[in-house]
Design a protein around this motif. Structure first.
Motif, PDB file in Angstrom:
ATOM      1  N   LEU A 167      29.273  25.456  32.476  1.00 45.44           N
ATOM      2  CA  LEU A 167      29.232  26.803  31.906  1.00 45.44           C
ATOM      3  C   LEU A 167      30.040  27.713  32.817  1.00 45.44           C
ATOM      4  CD1 LEU A 167      25.441  27.114  30.992  1.00 45.44           C
ATOM      5  CD2 LEU A 167      27.330  27.086  29.358  1.00 45.44           C
ATOM      6  N   THR A 168      31.071  28.336  32.274  1.00 45.48           N
ATOM      7  CA  THR A 168      31.946  29.213  33.063  1.00 45.48           C
ATOM      8  C   THR A 168      31.857  30.634  32.539  1.00 45.48           C
ATOM      9  OG1 THR A 168      33.480  27.384  33.498  1.00 45.48           O
ATOM     10  CG2 THR A 168      34.295  29.618  33.874  1.00 45.48           C
ATOM     11  N   LEU A 169      31.564  31.556  33.421  1.00 47.32           N
ATOM     12  CA  LEU A 169      31.523  32.979  33.081  1.00 47.32           C
ATOM     13  C   LEU A 169      32.607  33.678  33.894  1.00 47.32           C
ATOM     14  CD1 LEU A 169      28.394  31.822  33.051  1.00 47.32           C
ATOM     15  CD2 LEU A 169      27.888  34.211  32.502  1.00 47.32           C
ATOM     16  N   ASN A 170      33.629  34.194  33.245  1.00 50.41           N
ATOM     17  CA  ASN A 170      34.717  34.844  33.960  1.00 50.41           C
ATOM     18  C   ASN A 170      34.616  36.365  33.864  1.00 50.41           C
ATOM     19  OD1 ASN A 170      35.562  35.484  31.392  1.00 50.41           O
ATOM     20  ND2 ASN A 170      37.424  34.270  31.447  1.00 50.41           N
ATOM     21  N   ASP A 171      35.383  37.030  34.716  1.00 54.79           N
ATOM     22  CA  ASP A 171      35.429  38.492  34.763  1.00 54.79           C
ATOM     23  C   ASP A 171      34.032  39.120  34.861  1.00 54.79           C
ATOM     24  OD1 ASP A 171      38.193  38.434  34.599  1.00 54.79           O
ATOM     25  OD2 ASP A 171      38.212  38.560  32.423  1.00 54.79           O
ATOM     26  N   VAL A 172      33.232  38.593  35.749  1.00 52.98           N
ATOM     27  CA  VAL A 172      31.885  39.120  35.966  1.00 52.98           C
ATOM     28  C   VAL A 172      31.943  40.258  36.980  1.00 52.98           C
ATOM     29  CG1 VAL A 172      29.552  38.587  36.756  1.00 52.98           C
ATOM     30  CG2 VAL A 172      30.835  36.898  35.414  1.00 52.98           C
ATOM     31  N   ASN A 173      31.248  41.345  36.686  1.00 54.97           N
ATOM     32  CA  ASN A 173      31.231  42.500  37.580  1.00 54.97           C
ATOM     33  C   ASN A 173      30.427  42.221  38.836  1.00 54.97           C
ATOM     34  OD1 ASN A 173      29.984  45.354  38.446  1.00 54.97           O
ATOM     35  ND2 ASN A 173      31.882  45.712  37.346  1.00 54.97           N
ATOM     36  N   GLN A 174      30.787  42.909  39.905  1.00 53.27           N
ATOM     37  CA  GLN A 174      30.101  42.728  41.179  1.00 53.27           C
ATOM     38  C   GLN A 174      28.603  43.042  41.080  1.00 53.27           C
ATOM     39  OE1 GLN A 174      31.289  45.409  44.262  1.00 53.27           O
ATOM     40  NE2 GLN A 174      30.620  44.087  45.927  1.00 53.27           N
ATOM     41  N   ALA A 175      28.219  43.928  40.152  1.00 55.47           N
ATOM     42  CA  ALA A 175      26.804  44.282  40.003  1.00 55.47           C
ATOM     43  C   ALA A 175      25.956  43.081  39.601  1.00 55.47           C
ATOM     44  CB  ALA A 175      26.656  45.393  38.963  1.00 55.47           C
ATOM     45  N   ALA A 176      26.592  42.054  38.998  1.00 64.22           N
ATOM     46  CA  ALA A 176      25.858  40.849  38.582  1.00 64.22           C
ATOM     47  C   ALA A 176      25.919  39.752  39.629  1.00 64.22           C
ATOM     48  CB  ALA A 176      26.431  40.324  37.269  1.00 64.22           C
ATOM     49  N   CYS A 177      26.567  40.030  40.741  1.00 62.69           N
ATOM     50  CA  CYS A 177      26.801  39.008  41.756  1.00 62.69           C
ATOM     51  C   CYS A 177      26.042  39.379  43.034  1.00 62.69           C
ATOM     52  CB  CYS A 177      28.293  38.929  42.035  1.00 62.69           C
ATOM     53  SG  CYS A 177      28.793  37.654  43.189  1.00 62.69           S
ATOM     54  N   PRO A 178      25.290  38.434  43.646  1.00 63.08           N
ATOM     55  CA  PRO A 178      25.161  37.017  43.277  1.00 63.08           C
ATOM     56  C   PRO A 178      23.907  36.708  42.468  1.00 63.08           C
ATOM     57  CG  PRO A 178      24.315  37.290  45.464  1.00 63.08           C
ATOM     58  CD  PRO A 178      24.683  38.674  44.979  1.00 63.08           C
ATOM     59  N   ALA A 179      23.266  37.730  41.870  1.00 63.93           N
ATOM     60  CA  ALA A 179      22.010  37.507  41.165  1.00 63.93           C
ATOM     61  C   ALA A 179      22.151  36.447  40.080  1.00 63.93           C
ATOM     62  CB  ALA A 179      21.527  38.823  40.551  1.00 63.93           C
ATOM     63  N   LEU A 180      23.286  36.446  39.391  1.00 63.91           N
ATOM     64  CA  LEU A 180      23.498  35.455  38.330  1.00 63.91           C
ATOM     65  C   LEU A 180      23.448  34.040  38.885  1.00 63.91           C
ATOM     66  CD1 LEU A 180      24.181  35.071  35.316  1.00 63.91           C
ATOM     67  CD2 LEU A 180      26.600  35.117  35.969  1.00 63.91           C
ATOM     68  N   ALA A 181      24.105  33.821  40.025  1.00 62.03           N
ATOM     69  CA  ALA A 181      24.101  32.498  40.657  1.00 62.03           C
ATOM     70  C   ALA A 181      22.715  32.133  41.170  1.00 62.03           C
ATOM     71  CB  ALA A 181      25.110  32.464  41.798  1.00 62.03           C
ATOM     72  N   SER A 182      21.992  33.112  41.695  1.00 67.49           N
ATOM     73  CA  SER A 182      20.663  32.840  42.241  1.00 67.49           C
ATOM     74  C   SER A 182      19.689  32.378  41.167  1.00 67.49           C
ATOM     75  CB  SER A 182      20.121  34.094  42.927  1.00 67.49           C
ATOM     76  OG  SER A 182      20.950  34.472  44.015  1.00 67.49           O
TER      77      SER A 182
END
Length: 248
Positions: free
Chosen positions: A180-195
């Motif tokens: 699953l690849t999610l591109n152009d993700v905003n910094q506000a979602a990082c790194p919570a999405l990965a966590s």
């Protein structure tokens, strides 16, 4: 003599009448002045009101308009990115939940179907699974379908979307896993999405500050556990982060 008496009587009568009128006039004089004063005050109030009305009809000056416009621009420059970041940050758990639901569905549907059960998986598979979602936006059908994650990017022309592809891991064939690849993700979602999504993925890669960097790999020996500090260091400002989650 009668004429004289009558003249004298008339003279006395008129003098008494003058005194009476003079007395009455003196008693009414304060009321007359009071009424006149009230009329003058009302006229003065009307004049002031008219002057204020004329002043208000003149509108704002060019300097006042310029100051207000500048303040509005500053508020927009400072406030809009902050609001956008807050909205994205609060949307991360819901997007991650949709991804977790999709992963669980794929594993349940392909259980017991050989060594490469994900060989035919593509973005159309993801679109069909999430078409009724209120979190992500789905358009199109089949392999050309688009699933916009809403965490950055435009959601069009391959920007800010989720893509699905079969993968080969641990010496297996293509289709033994999928990504699953999610591109152009905003910094506000990082790194919570990965966590959040690292709980269902064997391999997690973040491309941001210095190209693709693996922050988790449970397919190697020894296992590389998820490193939240490394994940956070890879996040860059703006919609410039790409996450890849590989699931077996």
């Amino acid at each position: 003599m009668c004429l004289c008496f009558r003249a004298f009587s008339m003279n006395v009568f008129f003098k008494g009448t003058d005194r009476a009128f003079a007395s009455v006039g003196a008693d009414w004089l304060p009321f007359v002045f009071s009424a006149t004063s009230k009329i003058e005050r009302r006229r003065a109030f009307a004049r002031r009101h008219a002057e204020r009305s004329r002043a208000s009809e003149q509108g704002f000056s060019l300097i006042e308009i310029s100051i207000v416009t500048t303040l509005m621009m500053l508020i927009a420059i400072i406030g809009i990115p902050a609001i956008q970041g807050y909205v994205i940050e609060n949307k991360v758990p819901r997007v991650a939940e949709e991804m977790q639901r999709f992963v669980a569905r794929m594993k349940a549907n392909t259980n017991g179907f050989g060594a490469n059960p994900y060989l035919g998986i593509d973005s159309g598979t993801l679109a069909n699974a999430l078409r009724s979602s209120s979190v992500v936006s789905v358009t199109g059908f089949g392999p050309r379908a688009t699933v916009a994650h809403g965490l950055g990017g435009t959601g069009q022309s391959g920007r800010g979307v989720i893509s699905v592809e079969p993968q080969a891991v641990a010496g297996g064939m293509s289709g033994s896993a999928f990504s699953l690849t999610l591109n152009d993700v905003n910094q506000a979602a990082c790194p919570a999405l990965a966590s959040i999504l690292q709980r269902v993925a064997e391999v997690v890669t973040i491309a941001g500050a210095s190209g693709p960097v693996m922050v988790k790999n449970s397919l190697t020996e020894p296992h590389m556990p998820y490193n939240p500090m490394l994940a956070d260091s890879q996040c860059v400002s703006g919609d410039r982060n790409t996450f890849v989650f590989t699931i077996r």
